[in-house]
Design a protein around this motif. Structure first.
Motif, PDB file in Angstrom:
ATOM      1  N   ASP A 151       1.781  47.499 -42.616  1.00 57.35           N
ATOM      2  CA  ASP A 151       2.561  47.577 -41.427  1.00 57.35           C
ATOM      3  C   ASP A 151       4.029  47.940 -41.681  1.00 57.35           C
ATOM      4  OD1 ASP A 151       3.392  47.628 -38.835  1.00 57.35           O
ATOM      5  OD2 ASP A 151       2.889  45.396 -38.420  1.00 57.35           O
ATOM      6  N   ASN A 152       4.496  48.873 -41.796  1.00 57.25           N
ATOM      7  CA  ASN A 152       3.773  50.011 -41.724  1.00 57.25           C
ATOM      8  C   ASN A 152       4.336  51.293 -42.772  1.00 57.25           C
ATOM      9  OD1 ASN A 152       1.955  52.368 -40.413  1.00 57.25           O
ATOM     10  ND2 ASN A 152       3.736  52.719 -38.640  1.00 57.25           N
ATOM     11  N   GLU A 166      10.353  49.420 -34.032  1.00 57.04           N
ATOM     12  CA  GLU A 166       9.031  49.297 -33.269  1.00 57.04           C
ATOM     13  C   GLU A 166       8.745  48.019 -33.022  1.00 57.04           C
ATOM     14  OE1 GLU A 166       4.744  48.573 -33.103  1.00 57.04           O
ATOM     15  OE2 GLU A 166       5.951  47.795 -34.384  1.00 57.04           O
ATOM     16  N   GLU A 167       9.103  47.275 -34.123  1.00 58.46           N
ATOM     17  CA  GLU A 167       8.560  45.567 -34.191  1.00 58.46           C
ATOM     18  C   GLU A 167       9.376  44.716 -33.189  1.00 58.46           C
ATOM     19  OE1 GLU A 167       6.102  44.846 -35.815  1.00 58.46           O
ATOM     20  OE2 GLU A 167       5.795  45.532 -37.535  1.00 58.46           O
ATOM     21  N   HIS A 175       6.275  54.149 -37.504  1.00 64.15           N
ATOM     22  CA  HIS A 175       7.480  53.299 -37.494  1.00 64.15           C
ATOM     23  C   HIS A 175       7.686  52.828 -38.888  1.00 64.15           C
ATOM     24  CE1 HIS A 175       6.266  49.059 -38.031  1.00 64.15           C
ATOM     25  NE2 HIS A 175       4.875  49.344 -37.183  1.00 64.15           N
ATOM     26  N   ASP A 222      -0.063  53.503 -36.790  1.00 72.99           N
ATOM     27  CA  ASP A 222       0.358  52.188 -36.782  1.00 72.99           C
ATOM     28  C   ASP A 222      -0.738  51.065 -37.660  1.00 72.99           C
ATOM     29  OD1 ASP A 222       1.951  49.951 -37.055  1.00 72.99           O
ATOM     30  OD2 ASP A 222       2.293  49.878 -34.934  1.00 72.99           O
ATOM     31  N   ASN A 223      -0.499  50.322 -38.763  1.00 73.22           N
ATOM     32  CA  ASN A 223      -1.439  49.449 -39.314  1.00 73.22           C
ATOM     33  C   ASN A 223      -1.303  47.944 -39.144  1.00 73.22           C
ATOM     34  OD1 ASN A 223      -3.527  51.594 -40.077  1.00 73.22           O
ATOM     35  ND2 ASN A 223      -1.945  52.101 -41.670  1.00 73.22           N
TER      36      ASN A 223
END
Ligand SMILES: [Zn+2]
Length: 494
Positions: free
Chosen positions: A301-302, A333-334, A276, A361-362
């Motif tokens: 992120d990200n 995504e968030e 994302h 994703d991180n």
């Protein structure tokens, strides 16, 4: 001389190891640090203002990714608008005023209770409290014409709250089908505090694209007064009134492109690489890491994941593998896996042609010798991923939360439909303080990242994707996996 060189090559490395070394060298040559890390620096820069979906800079980010794809010769997918999959969703703002009465007790909207999907409402019906229920349990209860009250979890157990909260869409659908009027859910979380949850619902939020059924749903704080009156089977009259909700439509885009595979048989199959590109935008100014800041740069992120997907596109444009490669960077995504959920329900390249999805994703990392694969053990591609990480001197561990992260990122909407889809992440030994120091914090910035590790992360990701795309045998769900059946249905028992 020439023969001697060939002979010495044969003596010093077996063919497989040589091929691997050659690929690692190719990846390094196409993606030297200055080139490979440029997207990270740009996407996570203050200029892009944290890539919040309610800001114009999100479109600057999308255009940048598209321009990168175009510059490598990545092809546009028929059915997309250039490199974009565009869609509109509605954000709904909570009611300006609202109150509820349950028996003799009264509650205030925003303070004691929240509405999950904001819409003006006047609901006055009998209420029945049924406690903590599953779908099967609900099936045995007569809910018609009632406001049904349930518990979300058991007291002070966050895990049970999360589990029940995840089931809410299914319960809402079932209650709608069975003729219930509304759902009142009692909040039982602990560290996931009531103030945190209510703050979330007191902000405008996106209506989920797969939210096909709609039942008025309220979440109520477990106040001592409420706790005192509730026992299983409790019945009373209740009323919920909400006014002043507002709807606004927002334009969103996923960025998408592909590279054609080289194998005449396998080129109609796609390996999908995703991440994302949105993040949290701009927040309230705070002191963090000794500096006054308000921009959620979201380097880890990200922007990091999006960078790895861009670098993979750069590599595969030059060295296409046997299967075709599809690249998608998702939006929103968030806000609840919005971009990936939208793709899963409106695929441009059909899901059954996508044999595998390696998402990134991180949050952050606490061990740079590791790659954490969320979904380790669940697909037959583990061997490829481990081998690729080993080539960069790293080992692979699984989800440090024991499985919860699998549902928390963009891999999940496609996985649910049957596509084998883990998430490739920075190394996390524990999902603890070291991760939370950066995860969703203002200080998630490039300046405090280990960029040597980031380079290994990118290399291992590209190499793993190549192994998966070149393997004559498509990767599948592991035998006995919960989603194995979904996979067989999607691909027709291949
Ligand atoms: Zn993320």
């Amino acid at each position: 001389m020439k023969n001697l060189i060939i002979l010495s090559l044969l003596l010093t490395c077996g063919t497989v190891a040589c091929a691997q070394d050659a690929t690692v060298k190719e990846i390094a040559a196409i993606n030297p640090p200055g080139t490979a890390l440029a997207p990270l620096r740009y996407l996570a820069s203050d200029e892009l203002k944290g890539r919040g979906i309610d800001r114009p800079e999100i479109n600057t980010a999308a255009q940048y990714i598209a321009d990168q794809f175009k510059s490598f010769g990545v092809k546009t997918v028929p059915g997309a608008n250039n490199y974009f999959q565009e869609f509109q969703l509605v954000t709904a703002s909570p009611g300006k005023t609202g109150k509820a009465t349950i028996g003799q007790l009264s509650f205030t909207l925003g303070k004691d209770f929240v509405q999950m999907t904001p819409v003006d409402a006047i609901i006055k019906f009998p209420l029945e409290y049924v406690g903590r229920v599953t779908e099967a349990g609900l099936n045995t209860i007569d809910v018609k014409g009632k406001i049904i009250m349930i518990d979300l979890g058991v007291a002070d157990d966050d895990l049970s709250f999360r589990k029940d909260y995840g089931q809410l869409p299914a319960l809402r659908a079932l209650l709608t089908k069975k003729g219930a009027v509304a759902l009142a859910a009692r909040f039982m979380g602990k560290t996931l505090s009531w103030s945190g949850l209510s703050a979330h619902f007191n902000e405008p939020h996106l209506i989920q694209p797969d939210e096909t059924t709609f039942l008025n749903t309220f979440i109520i704080n477990n106040t001592p007064e409420l706790q005192a009156i509730l026992s299983k089977g409790y019945k009373t009259d209740a009323e919920f009134v909400v006014t002043g909700t507002m709807e606004r439509s927002v334009n969103l885009k996923n960025v998408i492109g592909y590279i054609k595979g080289t194998d005449s048989q396998l080129k109609d199959q796609y390996v999908l690489l995703t991440s994302h590109y949105d993040h949290l935008g701009v927040g309230k100014a705070k002191m963090e890491d000794g500096k006054l800041d308000s921009i959620y740069n979201g380097a880890r992120d990200n922007a990091s994941g999006t960078t790895a997907v861009i670098d993979a596109a750069r590599y595969f444009s030059k060295y296409p593998p046997a299967r075709s490669m599809l690249f998608i960077t998702y939006t929103a995504e968030e806000k609840g896996l919005i971009g990936s959920s939208y793709y899963a329900s409106h695929p441009i390249v059909p899901l059954k042609q996508i044999i595998y999805n390696l998402n990134i994703d991180n949050a952050s990392y606490d061990d740079t010798r590791l790659i954490s694969l969320v979904g380790l053990g669940r697909t037959t591609a583990d061997k490829h991923i481990k081998k690729a990480c080993a080539a960069y001197g790293m080992t692979v561990n699984g989800d440090p939360t024991g499985g919860q992260l699998f549902f928390a990122s963009d891999n999940y909407p496609l996985a649910k439909k049957g596509v084998p889809a883990p998430t490739f992440s920075f190394g996390m030994k524990t999902f603890g303080p070291e991760i939370f120091k950066r995860y969703h914090q203002l200080s998630d910035e490039v300046g405090n990242m280990d960029l040597n590790y980031m380079m290994k992360f990118i290399g291992a990701y590209i190499l793993a994707a190549k192994y998966i795309a070149d393997d004559p045998q498509p990767a599948t769900w592991s035998t006995g996996d919960q989603l194995e059946k979904a996979g067989q249905e999607l691909y027709g028992n291949k």
